[in-house]
Scaffold this motif. Structure first.
Motif, PDB file in Angstrom:
ATOM      1  N   ARG A  98     122.168 -34.417 182.226  1.00 29.90           N
ATOM      2  CA  ARG A  98     122.430 -34.880 180.862  1.00 29.90           C
ATOM      3  C   ARG A  98     123.001 -33.729 180.044  1.00 29.90           C
ATOM      4  NH1 ARG A  98     116.541 -37.887 180.179  1.00 29.90           N
ATOM      5  NH2 ARG A  98     117.019 -39.685 181.531  1.00 29.90           N
ATOM      6  N   VAL A 107     126.750 -42.017 178.690  1.00 28.53           N
ATOM      7  CA  VAL A 107     126.411 -42.919 177.590  1.00 28.53           C
ATOM      8  C   VAL A 107     125.931 -42.069 176.425  1.00 28.53           C
ATOM      9  CG1 VAL A 107     124.972 -44.836 176.851  1.00 28.53           C
ATOM     10  CG2 VAL A 107     125.780 -44.730 179.228  1.00 28.53           C
ATOM     11  N   ALA A 123     124.095 -41.157 173.034  1.00 25.14           N
ATOM     12  CA  ALA A 123     122.931 -41.610 172.275  1.00 25.14           C
ATOM     13  C   ALA A 123     122.578 -40.538 171.250  1.00 25.14           C
ATOM     14  CB  ALA A 123     121.747 -41.890 173.195  1.00 25.14           C
ATOM     15  N   TYR A 144     115.596 -39.243 172.671  1.00 24.85           N
ATOM     16  CA  TYR A 144     116.853 -39.843 172.204  1.00 24.85           C
ATOM     17  C   TYR A 144     116.613 -41.308 171.882  1.00 24.85           C
ATOM     18  CZ  TYR A 144     116.995 -41.433 177.066  1.00 24.85           C
ATOM     19  OH  TYR A 144     116.682 -41.986 178.278  1.00 24.85           O
ATOM     20  N   GLY A 164     118.896 -45.188 171.000  1.00 20.93           N
ATOM     21  CA  GLY A 164     120.173 -45.909 171.084  1.00 20.93           C
ATOM     22  C   GLY A 164     120.398 -46.741 169.838  1.00 20.93           C
ATOM     23  N   GLY A 198     123.209 -47.098 172.941  1.00 16.51           N
ATOM     24  CA  GLY A 198     124.143 -46.137 173.494  1.00 16.51           C
ATOM     25  C   GLY A 198     125.583 -46.561 173.309  1.00 16.51           C
ATOM     26  N   TRP A 218     134.026 -41.107 172.856  1.00 22.14           N
ATOM     27  CA  TRP A 218     132.976 -42.090 172.590  1.00 22.14           C
ATOM     28  C   TRP A 218     132.977 -42.470 171.111  1.00 22.14           C
ATOM     29  CZ3 TRP A 218     132.813 -37.971 175.703  1.00 22.14           C
ATOM     30  CH2 TRP A 218     132.328 -38.119 177.017  1.00 22.14           C
TER      31      TRP A 218
END
Length: 204
Positions: free
Chosen positions: A97, A129, A131, A150, A152, A154, A165
């Motif tokens: 991550r 993804v 987030a 974290y 979402g 996401g 993103w």
């Protein structure tokens, strides 16, 4: 530049004299030539009386970035030239991550964030993804075992060949004070083998 612009319209000149801050550039604008990651094309709009909404593009460079890797649960990878996001199960599950932190920003009264995008320089692969991070963290201390939480929903990377993103909801939340600005994380897609590599601040 502001004086010339205002001089073409007496009403605008009067408004500029009374509210000069409304026509100044945003204090969070930075040099786009600097390496790093950007909340790309953050469009800020505000209305001047009955005049049409005016848009301003702002770029925010990342202040910190780091990969946390389940293979090295107690190792801090801050300072590496690359960032990784992925899920692999060859020889045991491995999850990577990426954590990203951005500076705070202030908007003039009446302004709002219309859209915001996260953009990374890509080295290999694609995915992740996005987030919103919910806890404080530090680039030189974060590890797999000491990673922040974290939340979402996401945001998937856009399928246009660019590492980008849509993070509008998260940036609006920061601006409105709905939650603290601890940055963004890019999460793995479980069950989809492979890793994506991006350029870190140190690698840029």
């Amino acid at each position: 530049r502001h004086a010339r612009r205002a001089g073409r319209d007496p009403r605008r000149a009067e408004r500029f004299a009374a509210h000069p801050d409304e026509l100044r550039a945003s204090p969070v604008a930075v040099d786009p030539e600097q390496p790093g990651h950007r909340v790309e094309q953050m469009v800020v709009r505000r209305r001047f009386g009955r005049a049409p909404l005016q848009a301003r593009h702002v770029e925010l460079q990342a202040l910190a970035d780091v990969t946390v890797d389940s293979r090295f649960p107690q190792t801090n990878l801050g300072g590496e030239p690359t960032l990784a996001v992925g899920w692999n199960d060859a020889g045991g599950e491995e999850i990577q991550r990426t954590l990203l932190r951005f500076p705070g920003f202030d908007l003039p009264a009446g302004a709002y964030v219309e859209s915001a995008r996260l953009e990374l320089g890509s080295l290999a692969g694609a995915g992740g993804v996005a987030a919103c991070i919910t806890d404080d963290w530090a680039e030189n201390a974060a590890t797999w075992e000491r990673q922040p939480g974290y939340a979402g929903p996401g945001s998937l990377s856009e399928a246009d060949g660019v590492a980008r993103w849509d993070v509008t909801a998260f940036v609006r939340g920061w601006q409105l004070g709905l939650f603290p600005n601890y940055g963004l994380t890019l999460l793995e897609t479980a069950g989809t083998p492979g890793s994506a590599l991006y350029i870190s601040r140190e690698g840029g």
